[in-house]
Design a protein around this motif. Structure first.
Motif, PDB file in Angstrom:
ATOM      1  N   LEU A   1     109.978  15.488  31.031  1.00 24.70           N
ATOM      2  CA  LEU A   1     110.332  16.856  30.645  1.00 24.70           C
ATOM      3  C   LEU A   1     110.332  17.763  31.869  1.00 24.70           C
ATOM      4  N   LYS A   2     111.293  18.671  31.914  1.00 25.66           N
ATOM      5  CA  LYS A   2     111.303  19.666  32.986  1.00 25.66           C
ATOM      6  C   LYS A   2     110.130  20.619  32.770  1.00 25.66           C
TER       7      LYS A   2
ATOM      8  N   LEU B   1     107.844  31.667  30.774  1.00 26.60           N
ATOM      9  CA  LEU B   1     108.599  32.386  29.741  1.00 26.60           C
ATOM     10  C   LEU B   1     109.553  31.472  28.986  1.00 26.60           C
ATOM     11  N   GLU B   2     110.049  30.449  29.650  1.00 26.70           N
ATOM     12  CA  GLU B   2     110.929  29.475  28.997  1.00 26.70           C
ATOM     13  C   GLU B   2     110.207  28.128  29.006  1.00 26.70           C
ATOM     14  N   LYS B   3     109.282  27.990  28.074  1.00 26.74           N
ATOM     15  CA  LYS B   3     108.367  26.854  28.093  1.00 26.74           C
ATOM     16  C   LYS B   3     109.057  25.559  27.672  1.00 26.74           C
ATOM     17  N   THR B   4     108.774  24.531  28.432  1.00 29.10           N
ATOM     18  CA  THR B   4     109.137  23.173  28.052  1.00 29.10           C
ATOM     19  C   THR B   4     107.871  22.381  27.752  1.00 29.10           C
ATOM     20  N   ILE B   5     106.832  22.645  28.558  1.00 27.54           N
ATOM     21  CA  ILE B   5     105.518  22.063  28.283  1.00 27.54           C
ATOM     22  C   ILE B   5     104.559  23.221  28.005  1.00 27.54           C
ATOM     23  N   SER B   6     103.461  22.937  27.358  1.00 28.26           N
ATOM     24  CA  SER B   6     102.522  23.981  26.954  1.00 28.26           C
ATOM     25  C   SER B   6     101.723  24.503  28.143  1.00 28.26           C
TER      26      SER B   6
ATOM     27  N   ILE C   1     110.175  33.420  48.239  1.00 24.99           N
ATOM     28  CA  ILE C   1     109.377  34.138  47.238  1.00 24.99           C
ATOM     29  C   ILE C   1     108.975  33.204  46.107  1.00 24.99           C
ATOM     30  N   LYS C   2     109.929  32.426  45.587  1.00 25.77           N
ATOM     31  CA  LYS C   2     109.617  31.552  44.452  1.00 25.77           C
ATOM     32  C   LYS C   2     108.722  30.383  44.873  1.00 25.77           C
ATOM     33  N   ASP C   3     108.684  30.073  46.160  1.00 28.13           N
ATOM     34  CA  ASP C   3     107.829  28.985  46.657  1.00 28.13           C
ATOM     35  C   ASP C   3     106.508  29.497  47.216  1.00 28.13           C
ATOM     36  N   ARG C   4     106.277  30.816  47.133  1.00 26.86           N
ATOM     37  CA  ARG C   4     105.136  31.400  47.835  1.00 26.86           C
ATOM     38  C   ARG C   4     103.812  30.726  47.452  1.00 26.86           C
ATOM     39  N   LYS C   5     103.615  30.492  46.143  1.00 31.12           N
ATOM     40  CA  LYS C   5     102.353  29.889  45.705  1.00 31.12           C
ATOM     41  C   LYS C   5     102.263  28.441  46.156  1.00 31.12           C
ATOM     42  N   ILE C   6     103.391  27.742  46.098  1.00 31.44           N
ATOM     43  CA  ILE C   6     103.399  26.353  46.548  1.00 31.44           C
ATOM     44  C   ILE C   6     103.120  26.289  48.049  1.00 31.44           C
ATOM     45  N   LEU C   7     103.664  27.247  48.788  1.00 35.35           N
ATOM     46  CA  LEU C   7     103.456  27.269  50.241  1.00 35.35           C
ATOM     47  C   LEU C   7     101.986  27.459  50.595  1.00 35.35           C
ATOM     48  N   LYS C   8     101.267  28.225  49.778  1.00 32.97           N
ATOM     49  CA  LYS C   8      99.839  28.409  50.035  1.00 32.97           C
ATOM     50  C   LYS C   8      99.120  27.071  49.965  1.00 32.97           C
ATOM     51  N   ARG C   9      99.448  26.275  48.950  1.00 29.05           N
ATOM     52  CA  ARG C   9      98.804  24.965  48.815  1.00 29.05           C
ATOM     53  C   ARG C   9      99.200  24.066  49.975  1.00 29.05           C
TER      54      ARG C   9
ATOM     55  N   GLN D   1      94.578  29.832  40.818  1.00 29.76           N
ATOM     56  CA  GLN D   1      94.827  30.196  39.418  1.00 29.76           C
ATOM     57  C   GLN D   1      96.311  30.159  39.099  1.00 29.76           C
ATOM     58  N   ASP D   2      97.136  30.494  40.086  1.00 30.68           N
ATOM     59  CA  ASP D   2      98.585  30.555  39.866  1.00 30.68           C
ATOM     60  C   ASP D   2      99.182  29.163  39.773  1.00 30.68           C
ATOM     61  N   ASP D   3     100.351  29.116  39.121  1.00 33.97           N
ATOM     62  CA  ASP D   3     101.088  27.856  39.034  1.00 33.97           C
ATOM     63  C   ASP D   3     101.517  27.385  40.415  1.00 33.97           C
ATOM     64  N   LEU D   4     101.414  26.084  40.649  1.00 26.78           N
ATOM     65  CA  LEU D   4     101.884  25.485  41.902  1.00 26.78           C
ATOM     66  C   LEU D   4     103.046  24.539  41.615  1.00 26.78           C
ATOM     67  N   LEU D   5     103.720  24.767  40.507  1.00 29.44           N
ATOM     68  CA  LEU D   5     104.720  23.816  40.037  1.00 29.44           C
ATOM     69  C   LEU D   5     106.124  24.271  40.395  1.00 29.44           C
ATOM     70  N   ILE D   6     106.992  23.305  40.623  1.00 31.09           N
ATOM     71  CA  ILE D   6     108.414  23.597  40.819  1.00 31.09           C
ATOM     72  C   ILE D   6     109.068  23.479  39.453  1.00 31.09           C
ATOM     73  N   GLU D   7     109.476  24.614  38.911  1.00 34.22           N
ATOM     74  CA  GLU D   7     109.864  24.691  37.504  1.00 34.22           C
ATOM     75  C   GLU D   7     111.098  23.862  37.183  1.00 34.22           C
ATOM     76  N   GLU D   8     111.967  23.656  38.162  1.00 31.72           N
ATOM     77  CA  GLU D   8     113.201  22.917  37.897  1.00 31.72           C
ATOM     78  C   GLU D   8     112.996  21.403  37.871  1.00 31.72           C
ATOM     79  N   LEU D   9     111.856  20.952  38.394  1.00 34.11           N
ATOM     80  CA  LEU D   9     111.593  19.510  38.429  1.00 34.11           C
ATOM     81  C   LEU D   9     110.845  19.061  37.179  1.00 34.11           C
ATOM     82  N   THR D  10     110.885  17.770  36.922  1.00 34.61           N
ATOM     83  CA  THR D  10     110.164  17.217  35.790  1.00 34.61           C
ATOM     84  C   THR D  10     108.678  17.116  36.109  1.00 34.61           C
ATOM     85  N   VAL D  11     107.897  16.840  35.081  1.00 35.59           N
ATOM     86  CA  VAL D  11     106.459  16.643  35.255  1.00 35.59           C
ATOM     87  C   VAL D  11     106.211  15.512  36.262  1.00 35.59           C
ATOM     88  N   PHE D  12     106.937  14.422  36.102  1.00 38.31           N
ATOM     89  CA  PHE D  12     106.779  13.272  37.006  1.00 38.31           C
ATOM     90  C   PHE D  12     107.145  13.649  38.436  1.00 38.31           C
TER      91      PHE D  12
END
Length: 994
Positions: free
Chosen positions: A367-368, A373-378, A624-632, A318-329
């Motif tokens: 797009l990043k 909280l600081e949305k770039t994409i919906s 900590i910020k990679d915790r969800k990504i690390l699970k995947r 359910q949680d985000d698995l995205l790296i927020e600083e990177l672009t969608v691509f």
């Protein structure tokens, strides 16, 4: 469908229908189409529009232009599936009178061409409507539903429903997943609560069901699965057999869950709060091991032999698995790089772009991602991108947790369309979902409902599920509505008290629902295959993963301008502030000289603390910020060591830059010369130690706030126990030692770092290095002759005058002093030869005599003479050097400048420890030298690996060798860092915390 598009469709129908005059049958077919899609009032209004349009004539030229304009409007809004339905209705209209004229046929193909519908698809639909042309229908696109008594074409799909009078023809439109149905018979089956008329064409939308009088219903999913052609190696079977799960606290989370399915299913897991939906998902995907039962994929128990199905299972939490600083691509690109070792960069880019197009994210690819909280994409785009991480490789079995949570209805439908499309490719998709809309609910092929306590209370078709629960509670309303909320309203309905208020007691308990389930639900049985499913995961080597992790992390940091700016400027700003503040000059001077700055030790100490602080803060949030990504990534069995090494490469690089810029500016302002590289080595090592310490706490705790609260708890002990703020001799007596740095200080990196800086600055600067050997020999000789030997002579006199007639208590004191005397003389004899005083072993109470006293006193006198001669020799050598270096005024000026630029008096006072109140102490029958530690090497270690020593000693002992303090201390810091890495790799701190 918008009114404008509906009008365009009616215009097309009118153009085609009026070619050979509008017959009653054609008008009736138009009316049926409108009534199926509109309310009664709207259908009347558009039928009037149809009549009006057919009354007006167009010239052939105008007609073609009009058709082109209408089709252009339709193309802008309608999907290919919707346009196929338009073509279907056009064919029904022109065939309503039983014949299709040449002109009608010509218009049909003109319209299909303008709607971008392939001529072969138009032919296929026409052949199905006009069944006399069935030869144009390939048998693989045709299905017959009957009682099994009809002769059917070879390779034609067949579904048997016993006692079904008549037959249903079902046509599959290839590549579009459109299914059309036609019933032939007298006893009409019911399609979605509407009786099917003979020879009428129906669109079987997702979620449709056909009900028979005396046979099992036929569901859309069964039709799709029969049409689907799945290669043997891709065939998928899934069995959860009597699965139960018990939590560590003893609570039961799941009870006897049974699931048996084949590929191509979209399965919903639903239940109220605390029913165990997420627990079931984690057991089914292999994250949690069941207490009882087994979960098998193609016969392989995923908890017993997980490696056999590596890459078969996908998981979208359910949680985000995205790296927020990177672009969608970039998020998809690096995910693909970690999954496909054999694809080139161009092939991966092509795959990512194709996936982005299917996700509807191609336009946002640069797009990043940004934070929630600081949305770039919906939010919907974030969810789709999360699912896209798994869609890249299209695993055979996909688990998705709450994909529609927090999304709008439209975004939710888009997400579910993606998952449905994946199931239509033969995959199996489990979805935990909460209160789906009616349209989404109809998309599911199977529904599993759990009740509180992990009871399985329903398993079957979603639409039938609503009727199932209504029938059990004998609800009057038996309509087959598709509102899933009704299920939970029934399951969790409360008892009403005598006052008409709801109580907390449920009408039907979970145990009772489970009893109904066991009684009424017939569990499906499948034949398990033993062929391992197709693997879509091909992991690169650990070395290649290291490179990918490093580049990904570096790119994310470089894209975070604020993070980058702070880390680039933090060190030089701190150096500027600190160095400027402590650039001290005596009041009677106007020129700054390094040698006169009393704050240089403060700079050394603060440099160590700054290195620790910067190293901690830069790494404290990394895991900590990679915790969800690390699970995947752990789910995909990616290399944990490669991930950790990539973090170290980036963090060590940042620390190298920070310490270098800090020292460059600090040394320039304070005019510290010739010390950059060794000082950088010490501070860099300290910062790397702090990086690993920060990574450990980042891995052990769940909140960044907790980590930053912990930083002072980690830094303050380093500050207090560094030996600078509080002298090691002045610590609590219970934790200090007289002869060595206390053990609590030995585990502080700050102690090793500061000592290395202070010792190296004093003994290795360009000025002191010229005289250090002579100064060391002179200081040693001076201490021996001024403190050690006089102390031993005093003890010798005390022994001689008190041994005769001494009391028992006095004899103990004398024995202690004799042991000390013997130990100290043995130290000297080990250097000059034991033959110089063989009587040393006789210095005991039993062997004491006046002759022994005289011999010992004489030997002590010889030692004083020996060390006086050593002092004079060293002093003579030093004076010769001084005379050589100051023989002319110019040389004296250069000499004085060299001293001013490299020797610092405050550092000298510190490492010589001249401020100590106790210059010599007695501890454990040994005399401990407190004065001049910088000139005193460790003596007589406890064992061969004993490395402990006094603070500021110039060398350390290890395995019979003496190692320069700078290099030894740096080695100790790195050994501590290696220990922290091992602790990080095995999560020792996390296990302790938990």
């Amino acid at each position: 469908m918008s009114e404008e598009i509906l009008r365009a469709i009616v215009e097309l129908l009118a153009i085609v229908a009026k070619e050979d005059e509008v017959t009653a049958d054609e008008r009736a077919s138009i009316q049926n189409f409108l009534e199926d899609n509109l309310t009664q009032d709207s259908s009347i209004r558009f039928l009037s529009l149809f009549d009006e349009l057919t009354a007006n004539a167009h010239s052939p030229g105008d007609e073609a232009a009009h058709i082109s304009e209408i089709c252009m409007r339709i193309n802008q809004e309608q999907t290919s599936q919707q346009k196929i339905i338009i073509i279907l209705n056009l064919i029904i209209v022109i065939n309503a009178d039983g014949r299709i004229s040449e002109r009608e046929n010509e218009l049909l193909y003109l319209i299909s061409d303008h709607l971008n519908i392939d001529k072969r698809l138009t032919d296929l639909i026409k052949a199905f409507v006009i069944f006399q042309e069935r030869s144009k229908i390939s048998s693989r696109n045709l299905m017959i539903v009957d009682d099994g008594n009809y002769q059917i074409p070879e390779k034609c799909q067949r579904i048997i429903r016993p006692e079904f009078d008549g037959f249903i023809l079902i046509l599959r439109i290839p590549n579009e997943e459109v299914y059309l149905a036609k019933y032939v018979g007298e006893h009409n089956p019911v399609l979605n609560e509407i009786p099917m008329r003979t020879n009428r064409i129906y669109n079987l939308a997702s979620g449709s069901s056909i009900k028979f009088e005396s046979s099992d219903p036929l569901y859309h999913s069964e039709i799709v699965n029969r049409f689907r052609s799945i290669a043997a190696e891709h065939h998928l079977t899934f069995v959860a057999d009597q699965v139960s799960f018990k939590f560590k606290n003893g609570n039961i989370g799941l009870r006897n869950i049974n699931i048996q399915e084949e590929g191509g299913q979209l399965i919903a897991l639903m239940g109220g709060s605390g029913a165990g939906k997420s627990t079931l998902l984690n057991v089914l995907n292999g994250n949690d091991k069941p207490s009882e039962g087994s979960v098998r994929v193609n016969g392989v128990d995923i908890h017993v032999s997980p490696k056999k199905i590596d890459g078969v299972i996908g998981y979208v939490p359910q949680d985000d698995l995205l790296i927020e600083e990177l672009t969608v691509f970039d998020n998809l690109y690096y995910a693909a790089k970690l999954c496909f070792k054999d694809l080139s960069g161009d092939e991966i880019s092509e795959l990512v772009n194709k996936t982005l197009e299917s996700l509807g994210l191609y336009e946002t690819r640069h797009l990043k991602v940004g934070s929630p909280l600081e949305k770039t994409i919906s939010g919907g785009q974030r969810k789709r991108l999360n699912i896209g991480l798994e869609l890249l490789r299209e695993p055979s079995l996909l688990y998705v947790d709450e994909p529609t949570s927090g999304l709008s209805s439209r975004d939710s439908e888009n997400i579910m369309d993606l998952l449905k499309e994946l199931s239509l490719k033969g995959k199996m998709v489990f979805v935990v979902i909460h209160q789906p809309s009616e349209d989404i609910f109809k998309m599911f092929d199977k529904l599993i409902v759990l009740d509180v306590g992990g009871y399985q209370v329903y398993y079957g078709n979603p639409i039938e599920g609503i009727s199932y629960f209504k029938q059990i509670v004998k609800m009057v309303d038996q309509s087959r509505t598709a509102n899933p909320e009704q299920i939970f309203n029934i399951i969790e309905s409360k008892v009403i008290n005598e006052f008409g208020n709801f109580t907390k007691e449920r009408k039907t308990s979970p145990e009772q629902w489970y009893a109904h389930f066991k009684e009424k639900i017939k569990l499906p049985k499948i034949k398990e295959t033993d062929v391992i499913p197709h693997k879509t995961l091909h992991l690169p080597s650990h070395l290649k993963q290291l490179g990918i992790f490093t580049i990904r992390d570096l790119k994310s940091k470089l894209s975070n301008k604020q993070y980058l700016l702070i880390n680039l400027l933090e060190a030089p700003i701190l150096a500027l502030l600190l160095a400027f503040i402590i650039r001290y000059m005596p009041e009677d001077t106007t020129t700054y000289h390094f040698s006169e700055n009393l704050n240089i030790p403060v700079f050394f100490f603060m440099s160590v603390i700054v290195s620790l602080f910067m190293g901690l803060t830069v790494s404290a949030e990394e895991i900590i910020k990679d915790r969800k990504i690390l699970k995947r990534e752990a789910f995909l069995h990616l290399s944990r060591s490669s991930y950790l090494y990539s973090k170290l490469i980036i963090l060590f690089s940042i620390s190298a830059f920070q310490t270098a810029t800090y020292l460059a500016l600090g040394h320039w302002i304070l005019e510290i010369k010739g010390m950059f590289l060794p000082f950088w080595l010490v501070l860099f090592s300290t910062s790397c130690f702090a990086n690993l310490l920060g990574l450990n706490i980042s891995a052990a705790f769940k909140s960044a706030v907790t980590v930053y609260i912990l930083i002072p708890l980690l830094v303050i002990p380093q500050l207090i126990l560094s030996g600078v703020v509080v002298n090691f001799d002045k610590l609590n007596p219970s934790i200090t030692t007289e002869d060595k740095v206390p053990m609590i200080g030995e585990v502080m990196a700050s102690r090793w770092a500061f000592e290395a800086l202070a010792v190296h600055q004093f003994k290795s600067n360009a000025f002191n290095a010229m005289f250090y050997p002579q100064d060391k020999q002179m200081a040693e000789s001076e201490f021996k002759t001024v403190y050690t030997f006089p102390r031993l002579e005093d003890d010798l006199e005390y022994i001689h005058h008190n041994i005769a007639g001494a009391s028992e208590e006095e004899r103990e004191i004398i024995a202690y002093k004799l042991t000390t005397l013997r130990n100290e003389l043995n130290k000297e004899l080990s250097k000059i030869g034991y033959d110089k005083f063989p009587q040393v072993d006789q210095l005991t109470l039993s062997n004491w005599s006046d002759e022994l006293f005289d011999d010992t006193k004489e030997f002590l006198g010889k030692l004083v003479t020996y060390y006086n001669l050593r002092f004079k020799k060293a002093n003579s050598t030093k004076q010769s050097k001084l005379k050589e270096l100051t023989s002319s005024p110019e040389q004296r000026q250069v000499f004085n400048e060299l001293k001013q630029d490299h020797h610092n008096e405050a550092v000298a006072q510190l490492v010589k420890n001249v401020a100590t109140a106790h210059r010599i102490l007695e501890h454990n029958n040994e005399l401990v030298q407190k004065l001049y530690p910088i000139y005193h090497d460790p003596e007589f270690p406890d064992h061969v690996l004993d490395v402990r020593a006094q603070f500021y000693q110039p060398q350390k002992h290890f395995a019979g060798m003496y190692i320069d303090t700078l290099y030894f201390n740096v080695t100790v810091i790195w050994l501590m860092s290696i220990f922290l890495f091992v602790a990080l790799y095995f999560d020792w701190l996390k296990k302790i915390v938990n």
